[in-house]
Design a protein around this motif. Structure first.
Motif, mmCIF file in Angstrom:
data_model
loop_
_atom_site.group_PDB
_atom_site.id
_atom_site.type_symbol
_atom_site.label_atom_id
_atom_site.label_comp_id
_atom_site.label_asym_id
_atom_site.label_seq_id
_atom_site.Cartn_x
_atom_site.Cartn_y
_atom_site.Cartn_z
ATOM 1 N N ASP A 187 0.872 -1.170 0.000
ATOM 2 C CA ASP A 187 0.000 0.000 0.000
ATOM 3 C C ASP A 187 0.904 1.212 0.000
ATOM 4 N N ILE A 189 1.300 5.589 -1.086
ATOM 5 C CA ILE A 189 0.843 6.834 -1.684
ATOM 6 C C ILE A 189 2.089 7.568 -2.151
ATOM 7 N N VAL A 197 4.834 9.107 0.134
ATOM 8 C CA VAL A 197 4.168 9.710 1.283
ATOM 9 C C VAL A 197 3.903 8.653 2.346
ATOM 10 N N SER A 198 3.349 7.544 1.936
ATOM 11 C CA SER A 198 3.200 6.458 2.900
ATOM 12 C C SER A 198 3.481 5.148 2.198
ATOM 13 N N SER A 202 1.969 -5.470 3.757
ATOM 14 C CA SER A 202 1.322 -6.480 4.591
ATOM 15 C C SER A 202 1.208 -7.740 3.761
ATOM 16 N N ASP A 229 3.769 -7.290 12.977
ATOM 17 C CA ASP A 229 2.597 -7.735 13.720
ATOM 18 C C ASP A 229 2.060 -8.966 13.014
ATOM 19 N N VAL A 230 1.982 -10.060 13.730
ATOM 20 C CA VAL A 230 1.554 -11.299 13.098
ATOM 21 C C VAL A 230 0.280 -11.795 13.759
ATOM 22 N N ALA A 231 -0.676 -12.182 12.961
ATOM 23 C CA ALA A 231 -1.882 -12.816 13.482
ATOM 24 C C ALA A 231 -1.941 -14.211 12.897
ATOM 25 N N PHE A 232 -2.160 -15.207 13.771
ATOM 26 C CA PHE A 232 -2.086 -16.582 13.302
ATOM 27 C C PHE A 232 -3.452 -17.241 13.267
ATOM 28 N N SER A 260 -1.311 -13.870 8.924
ATOM 29 C CA SER A 260 -1.243 -12.633 8.174
ATOM 30 C C SER A 260 -0.327 -11.705 8.956
ATOM 31 N N HIS A 262 2.242 -7.947 9.066
ATOM 32 C CA HIS A 262 2.433 -6.574 8.680
ATOM 33 C C HIS A 262 3.936 -6.379 8.748
ATOM 34 N N THR A 432 -3.389 -0.778 -2.164
ATOM 35 C CA THR A 432 -3.863 0.496 -2.702
ATOM 36 C C THR A 432 -2.633 1.317 -3.001
ATOM 37 N N GLN A 434 -1.481 4.512 -4.750
ATOM 38 C CA GLN A 434 -2.102 5.716 -5.270
ATOM 39 C C GLN A 434 -1.036 6.738 -5.642
ATOM 40 N N GLN B 262 -2.555 -10.970 19.085
ATOM 41 C CA GLN B 262 -2.091 -11.475 17.787
ATOM 42 C C GLN B 262 -3.175 -12.234 17.047
ATOM 43 N N HIS B 263 -4.409 -12.076 17.467
ATOM 44 C CA HIS B 263 -5.463 -12.839 16.821
ATOM 45 C C HIS B 263 -5.913 -12.141 15.540
ATOM 46 N N ALA B 264 -6.346 -12.955 14.589
ATOM 47 C CA ALA B 264 -6.758 -12.386 13.305
ATOM 48 C C ALA B 264 -8.107 -11.693 13.410
ATOM 49 N N PRO B 298 1.042 -2.320 17.169
ATOM 50 C CA PRO B 298 0.978 -3.004 15.864
ATOM 51 C C PRO B 298 -0.386 -3.589 15.515
ATOM 52 N N THR B 302 -2.618 -2.741 12.252
ATOM 53 C CA THR B 302 -3.033 -3.767 11.301
ATOM 54 C C THR B 302 -4.534 -3.692 11.026
ATOM 55 N N ARG B 334 1.597 8.127 9.565
ATOM 56 C CA ARG B 334 1.401 7.878 8.147
ATOM 57 C C ARG B 334 0.289 6.868 7.833
ATOM 58 N N PHE B 337 -3.006 8.459 6.932
ATOM 59 C CA PHE B 337 -3.193 9.271 5.742
ATOM 60 C C PHE B 337 -4.338 8.714 4.911
ATOM 61 N N ARG B 339 -6.627 7.666 1.837
ATOM 62 C CA ARG B 339 -6.460 7.278 0.449
ATOM 63 C C ARG B 339 -7.629 7.823 -0.346
ATOM 64 N N GLU B 369 0.071 17.012 3.574
ATOM 65 C CA GLU B 369 -0.978 16.031 3.352
ATOM 66 C C GLU B 369 -2.350 16.717 3.267
#
Lengths: 437, 653
Positions: A187, A189, A197-198, A202, A229-232, A260, A262, A432, A434, B262-264, B298, B302, B334, B337, B339, B369
Motif C-alpha cells: 500500500d 501513496i 508519502v506512505s 502487509s 505484527d503477526v496474526a495466526f 497474516s 504486517h 492500494t 495511489q 495477535q489474533h486475526a 501493531p 493492522t 502515516r 493518511f 487514500r 498532506e
C-alpha cells in the motif's frame, strides 16, 4: 439484503416478540436510510435505528449483510460475524446472489442456526461447519430427484470435539501435498513531487494442505524479524513462535490462511516495483495528463499485469488516449475513467508513456449537455483551475518477489512418516497504490 | 367507458385472487398427500416445500399433524427443517407442540450427539411455558452428557429456560450446573457457560446470578487461549468487567491475555485492548505498562488495513484510546493518511485522528498532506481538511506560519468552495494570533469576488475591519459592502459590516465618518432583523454619547482564544474507555442513552396483545433516522410499514 437495498432473508435467534415487532419497523427504515444516502459508501456501517436498535452492516459482492443489535456488544464482533457468515455462505453455495440465496435457503438456514445460538456466535470456521451441515451438491440433488432414492451420506455429520477442532480424525489422501503461498501487498501513496508519502507492506501466508492423518508441521522463516505484527490461525502454537520464531501447527485440511502479517517498515528499503511520474497541463478547456512508467528493482523479476486507473472529473468529455504499449479502455459508467493495462514490464524496458487529453465542461458538475457548452462560449463563471483529478491508481503483480523479504526456510513434518510434496510460491501485489499529481 | 374498463379490471382481479387461492389450497392438499407418501424421498421433498412456503409467508399451519408424522426420521436435514417448522408455529399453537414433545424427549436420548444437541436447542428455542415441564429432565441429563457439544448446547439452553422462568432454572439446579461448567474440561463449554451466566445476570432484576470470582479467573485464562474466537470474546469481556483483587492478579491477567493481541479477529484484539486499558489502573510497574502499550500499537495499525467497515470501528475506538494515551500512535501518523478511494466515513475519522496525534515535529508532513486533501472533489471533505489546517495552526504556534502559507496557496486555486473555507480558516488563525500575519489580508482582498457564502463573507469583513490599515483602498471596499447592505440576507454578514464600519471609523474618524453614518442609517431604518437594528443603535448612541468610551469598547483587547477542543468530557471518556469496542464507543454516547433496558426483559412478562396497539409514533427516535414515513401513523398498529412502495420481505425465518 440485495444491492437494491431490499431485504431478502432474515433470521431471529432470540425469540422475543418485542424484537420481532421491532424488526418489522426497522427493516424498512433501514432500507429507507440506505436509499437516502447518495451511494452505499456514504452509509455509516453503524447506524442508530428507531426503537433503540443499532444496525451494523457490511457489503460484500452485491449483498448487504445487516445485523441488528439491541444491547451493548462490540460492533466489531458483529462485523466479523457477518464477514464469517458471508464467507460461509459463499463457500456453501458459490456465487451469492438473490437467486442463489432463494434456491439454497434451507442450507443457509441450517448454517445460520449452527453459527449462532441465541444471539451468541458459536463458530464461523467452515471446516467445523462442514462437519455439521452437509455441503449441497448438485449431483446429490439431481440423483435424488430422478431416482427418488437418496444417496445415503457416506459420512454422517458429526461433531469434532477433540483438542484440534479444526481437523477431523482419519483424513486420507493418496498424494500428500502441502503448498505455501506468501502473498504480499504494497500500500503506498506517492506524492506530487514523486516522494513516497506512505508505504506499507502487509502479507498473508496462505496454505493448501492435503495431508493424511495428524501431521505436525514446523515452518521456519529465514527472516522472521521482518514481520512486525503477526496474526495466526488458531492452529498455530503461539509459545513456539514467541520462543523460537518458528510456526508450529497441525494444519486443517484444505486451503486456509496460516498467518497474516504486517512488515516492519523501519529497516525496510522502500522500493516500489513501479515508478510512475505524472505531469498535467491545462490549456483553456483542454486538459492533458501525461504518465511515464518505469519498472523498478525487484530482484530482476518482471512486473506483470500492470494497470493504471485514472478517474476523470464528471464534467470531462471528448477523452483521447495515446499509448504505444499496452491496451487502454475508457469507461463512462458513473463518471469517466481511463484504464491502461500492460502485460509485463521489465527493468530493462524503456519508459512507457500514456497521454490522456480531455475537455472539461464549464459550469461545474451540474453542467449541461455536450452540445450546448462548447469550449468557445466563454462562461461567466470564474474559470475553475483545479481539474478535479488528483489521483491515479496503480496495480501490479510481481511473482516470485517478496517485498518484506520474508522467506520460507524449511518446512518439516513431524509425527507422520510419509513423503510429502511441498511447494512454496511468492507473489507481491499492489494493495492500494495511489499516485497524486 | 372508463367505468366499464374498471369493472372489468376489478372482475379480473377477483378472478386472479380466486385462482391463486384455489392453487394455494391445492398446493396444501397436494403437500398433504406427499407428506403421507410411502416413499421417503417424496416425503423429504414435501417437507422442503412446506418450509419454503412457510418462509415466504404462506400459511401452512394446516399441515401441522402431517408434518409431525415425519419427525421420526434419521435424516438430520429433515429433522432440522421440521424443528424449524415447530419453532415458527409454537407461539400460535402451543397445544399442538405438546404433540411433538415425545419425539423431542426421545431425540434428547438419541445415540447421535448432534441429534441430542439439536433436540435440546430446539426445545429451548420454542420459548413456550408448556414445554418447560417436559424440558427439565432431558436438560439435566444433557448438562451431564459425555459429549462436550451436547453439554455446551445445554448450557446455552439454561439461559433460555432462565428467561422463561428464573425459578425453574434455579430450583432444578440448572444455574448451579452452569456455574460448575466453568471448570469443564472442554473450552467450548467453558466459554458458553460464561456467556450464559453473563446473559442470565443481565436478565435477573438484581443482577445477582453470578459474579466472577478470583478462583475462576485462572480457569478462564487457560480457556481463553484455547477456545474458538467467539468464545475468546465472551471470556475476555467477562474478564474486562471483572475488578482484579490486587496488583499481582491484574499483572497476571494482562500477561496472560497479551497473546490475544495477535489474533486475526479484530474483535478479539479490540476486546483485549479494552481489558488492558481497564486493568492499567491496577498495574503500577512502569516497565509493564510501557510494554503493554507497545504491544497494543501493531495490532491497532493492522486493523487499519482490513475492510473499510472494520477500519471505521477501529478508528472510532482509536480516537477514544488516543484521548487516554495521546502519544500512543504518534510515530504511526502515516497509516492514518487518507487514500483517495477510502469511503467517506473512514476519511472523516482519519482526518480527526491526524490532527489529534500530530506533534510539533511532524506538522509539516501533515500540512502537506492536508493540502492534498483540499484538492479533492468531495466538498465536505475539503471543508474539513481546511478546517484541520486552521486547527493545527492554532494548536502549534510554530506551525501557524506554514499553515498560512498553505492556505494562501489554496486560495490561489480559485476553486469556489475552497476559497470560502480558506477565508474562514484564515480569520480563525488571525483571531488566535492578534497582530500577526496581517499581510495576508491584502491577499484575501484580491479574491474578494469569489467570496460568496455568508460565513466566509462575515469572516472577510471582520478581517477588513480589524486590519484596515493593511488595505490600501479600504474606504472603497467597505463602502461597497455598505452599499450592498440590503442585498445581503444573512444577519451575520450584516453584523460584520456594522462592526467593521464602526471599527474603521474609530481608527480613522475623518475618513470613516460618512461610511459609518451610512451603515448605521441603513441598518436602523431598513433592516428587519431586530438584533442587527439593536446593535446599530447601541453603536450609534455609544459614539454620540462618548467617543472615547466607544473607542475603548470597540478596540478593547480581546481575551485570547482557546484552541477549540474536540475532546470528550473526562467522565464520558472514562465511561467510553470501559465500554471500548462496544457500540457506545463507536457512537460516542454512553450506553444508557441509546438503549433503554426493556422492563419486560427484566422478568416482568410481556403483555404482548396490548403492546401491539400501543406503539406510539413518538416512541421511536425518528429524528435520527431521517425516515419521514416512520412516524406518520403508519406505525401505529406496529405492523403496517411494509406497504407503500416498500419492498416486501421475501423470506423470513
Amino acid at each position: 439484503m440485495s444491492v437494491n437495498r431490499a431485504p431478502i432473508i432474515q433470521k431471529h435467534w432470540c425469540d422475543d416478540l418485542s424484537i420481532k415487532r421491532a424488526s418489522l419497523v426497522i427493516a424498512p427504515a433501514f432500507t429507507r436510510y440506505l436509499r437516502s444516502v447518495p451511494s452505499l459508501e456514504h452509509a455509516d456501517p453503524i447506524w442508530t435505528a428507531p426503537q433503540d436498535r443499532v444496525c451494523v452492516h457490511i457489503q460484500r459482492n452485491e449483498i448487504i449483510y445487516m445485523g441488528l443489535v439491541s444491547t451493548e456488544v462490540p460492533p466489531l464482533e458483529v462485523i466479523e460475524l457477518l464477514e464469517g457468515v458471508s464467507q460461509a455462505i459463499t463457500e456453501y453455495i458459490g456465487q451469492v446472489s438473490e437467486l442463489t440465496i432463494k434456491e439454497n435457503f434451507t442450507t443457509i438456514y441450517q448454517l445460520l442456526s449452527e453459527m449462532v445460538d441465541s444471539g451468541k456466535a458459536v463458530t464461523t470456521d467452515t471446516s467445523v461447519l462442514r462437519g455439521l451441515v452437509p455441503v449441497p451438491s448438485l449431483v446429490n440433488r439431481v440423483f435424488e430427484n430422478v431416482s427418488g432414492i437418496g444417496i445415503v451420506p457416506e459420512r454422517r455429520p458429526d461433531v469434532n470435539t477433540s483438542s484440534t477442532p479444526w481437523r477431523a480424525q482419519g483424513i486420507r489422501h493418496t498424494n500428500n501435498e502441502f503448498f505455501v503461498d506468501v502473498v504480499e501487498r504494497i500500500d503506498a501513496i506517492v506524492g506530487t513531487n514523486g516522494a513516497i508519502v506512505s508505504y506499507d507492506v502487509s502479507g498473508d501466508i496462505e496454505c493448501k494442505s492435503w495431508l493424511s492423518g495428524m501431521p505436525d508441521m514446523l515452518l521456519s522463516l529465514s527472516n522472521p524479524q521482518a514481520m512486525d505484527d503477526v496474526a495466526f490461525h488458531p492452529c498455530v502454537r503461539l509459545n513456539k513462535w514467541d520462543s523460537e520464531k518458528k510456526i508450529a501447527f497441525i494444519p486443517p485440511d484444505g486451503p486456509f490462511k496460516l498467518a497474516s502479517f504486517h512488515a516492519s517498515t523501519e529497516n525496510l528499503e522502500k522500493a516500489l516495483p513501479l515508478y510512475v511520474h505524472a505531469t498535467t497541463s491545462v490549456k483553456e478547456m483542454d486538459n492533458t495528463i501525461e504518465f511515464n512508467v518505469e519498472a523498478g528493482q525487484c530482484n530482476g523479476r518482471p512486473v506483470e499485469n500492470v494497470s493504471l486507473r485514472v478517474p476523470l472529473p464528471a464534467q470531462a468529455y471528448n477523452i483521447r488516449v495515446q499509448c504505444k504499449v499496452g491496451a487502454h479502455t475508457v469507461s463512462n459508467t458513473r463518471s469517466p475513467q481511463v484504464e491502461w493495462t500492460i502485460k509485463t514490464l521489465k527493468l530493462t524496458d524503456r519508459t512507457v508513456r500514456l497521454v490522456i487529453q480531455y475537455y472539461v465542461r464549464p459550469g461545474g458538475p451540474a453542467g449541461a449537455g455536450t452540445g450546448r457548452s462548447s469550449p468557445a462560449s466563454s462562461s461567466p463563471l470564474p474559470m475553475v483551475k483545479s481539474s478535479g483529478v488528483s489521483a491515479a491508481f496503480i496495480g501490479f503483480e510481481v511473482p516470485g518477489f517478496s517485498a518484506s523479504s520474508v522467506k520460507v526456510d524449511s518446512l518439516k513434518v513431524l509425527r507422520e512418516s510419509y513423503k510429502i510434496y511441498k511447494g512454496v510460491r511468492y507473489v507481491t501485489k499492489s494493495g492500494t497504490f495511489q499516485l497524486r499529481f | 367507458m372508463n367505468a366499464a374498463i374498471q369493472t372489468n379490471i376489478a372482475r379480473l382481479q377477483i378472478m386472479k385472487a380466486k385462482v391463486l387461492a384455489a392453487l394455494r389450497k391445492g398446493e396444501n392438499y397436494e403437500l398433504k398427500t406427499e407428506l403421507n407418501s410411502e416413499y421417503r424421498e417424496r416425503r423429504k421433498e414435501a417437507v422442503r416445500r412446506v418450509i419454503a412456503n412457510m418462509t415466504v409467508g404462506k400459511d401452512v399451519s394446516g399441515l401441522f399433524t402431517d408434518v409431525l408424522k415425519n419427525m421420526h426420521t434419521d435424516d438430520l436435514e429433515i429433522k432440522k427443517l421440521i424443528y424449524l417448522y415447530l419453532i415458527n408455529y409454537a407461539k400460535t399453537q402451543p397445544d399442538l407442540v405438546i404433540l411433538a414433545i415425545n419425539t423431542f424427549v426421545k431425540d434428547a436420548e438419541d445415540s447421535n450427539p448432534l441429534i441430542r444437541a439439536l433436540a435440546i436447542r430446539t426445545m429451548g428455542c420454542l420459548h413456550v411455558q408448556e414445554v418447560l415441564d417436559y424440558l427439565c429432565d432431558p436438560l439435566s441429563k444433557c448438562l451431564k452428557d459425555a459429549n462436550p457439544y451436547v453439554r455446551k448446547t445445554a448450557v446455552m439452553c439454561v439461559a433460555k429456560v432462565f428467561d422463561l422462568s428464573a425459578k425453574i432454572a434455579e430450583d432444578n439446579g440448572f444455574v448451579d450446573a452452569v456455574r460448575a461448567a466453568l471448570s469443564d474440561s472442554n473450552t467450548m463449554v467453558v466459554s458458553n457457560a460464561v456467556s450464559a451466566l453473563v446473559e442470565m445476570n443481565d436478565m435477573a432484576p438484581q443482577h445477582n446470578v453470578w459474579k466472577l470470582e478470583s478462583q475462576s479467573v485462572s480457569k478462564l485464562l487457560t480457556a481463553v487461549n484455547e477456545c474458538v474466537e467467539w468464545g475468546q470474546i465472551a471470556i475476555l469481556e467477562a474478564l474486562a468487567d471483572y475488578t482484579p483483587k490486587d496488583e499481582k492478579e491484574a499483572e497476571n491477567v494482562c500477561e496472560r491475555v497479551l497473546p490475544r493481541l495477535q489474533h486475526a479477529n479484530g474483535s478479539v484484539v479490540l476486546t483485549t485492548v479494552r481489558l488492558l486499558l481497564k486493568y492499567e489502573s491496577f498495574v503500577r510497574r512502569a516497565d509493564l505498562l510501557t510494554r503493554f502499550s507497545k504491544k497494543m500499537v501493531p495490532p491497532l495499525v493492522t486493523l487499519l488495513s482490513s475492510e473499510s467497515e472494520i477500519q471505521y470501528v477501529a478508528l472510532r475506538n482509536i480516537n477514544i484510546i488516543l484521548q487516554r494515551h495521546p502519544r500512543l500512535l504518534s510515530k504511526e501518523i502515516r497509516v492514518f493518511f487518507c487514500r483517495y478511494n477510502d469511503p467517506i466515513y473512514v476519511k472523516y475519522e482519519k482526518l480527526d485522528i491526524l490532527v489529534r496525534i500530530c506533534s510539533e515535529r511532524n506538522t509539516e508532513t501533515l500540512l502537506n498532506e492536508l493540502k492534498e486533501y483540499a484538492k479533492e472533489v468531495d466538498v465536505d471533505f475539503v471543508h474539513r481538511a481546511i478546517m484541520a489546517i486552521s486547527r493545527l495552526a492554532i494548536r502549534y504556534e510554530s506551525a501557524a506560519k506554514k499553515s498560512m502559507a498553505a492556505l494562501t496557496e489554496l486560495v490561489e486555486t480559485k476553486v469556489d468552495h475552497v476559497v470560502q473555507d480558506v477565508v474562514v480558516a484564515v480569520a480563525e488563525i488571525l483571531r488566535h494570533y492578534p497582530g500577526k500575519f496581517e499581510d495576508v489580508v491584502p491577499t484575501l482582498c484580491e479574491y474578494m469576488d469569489y467570496v460568496s457564502e455568508p460565513r466566509a463573507k462575515a469572516s472577510l469583513i471582520w478581517a477588513l475591519g480589524e486590519y484596515s490599515e493593511q488595505v490600501k483602498n479600504i474606504n472603497n471596499v467597505l463602502t461597497s459592502f455598505v452599499e450592498s447592505f440590503m442585498e445581503e440576507e444573512d444577519a451575520t454578514v450584516h453584523l460584520a459590516i456594522i462592526n467593521s464600519a464602526v471599527k474603521y471609523f474609530v481608527k480613522q474618524p475623518q475618513k470613516g465618518q460618512a461610511l459609518v453614518l451610512k451603515a448605521l442609517k441603513t441598518a436602523t431604518e431598513k433592516c428587519a432583523n431586530p438584533d442587527v437594528r439593536d446593535r446599530a443603535y447601541i453603536y450609534w448612541r455609544l459614539m454620540s454619547a462618548d467617543p472615547n468610551a466607544a473607542r475603548a469598547v470597540v478596540l478593547a483587547q480581546k481575551p485570547p482564544m482557546e484552541p477549540e477542543s474536540a475532546d470528550l468530557s473526562p467522565a464520558l471518556l472514562n465511561e467510553l474507555v470501559s465500554d471500548l469496542g462496544c457500540v457506545s464507543s463507536v457512537l460516542q454516547i454512553p450506553e444508557r442513552l441509546f438503549i433503554y433496558k426493556n422492563t419486560e426483559k427484566a422478568g416482568i412478562p410481556l403483555k404482548s396483545g396490548g403492546m401491539m396497539g400501543q406503539v406510539q409514533p413518538g416512541d421511536s427516535d425518528d429524528g435520527v433516522s431521517g425516515s419521514p414515513a416512520a412516524g406518520d401513523g403508519g406505525m401505529v398498529g406496529g405492523m403496517d410499514t411494509t406497504n407503500g412502495g416498500e419492498p416486501e420481505l421475501l423470506i423470513s425465518f
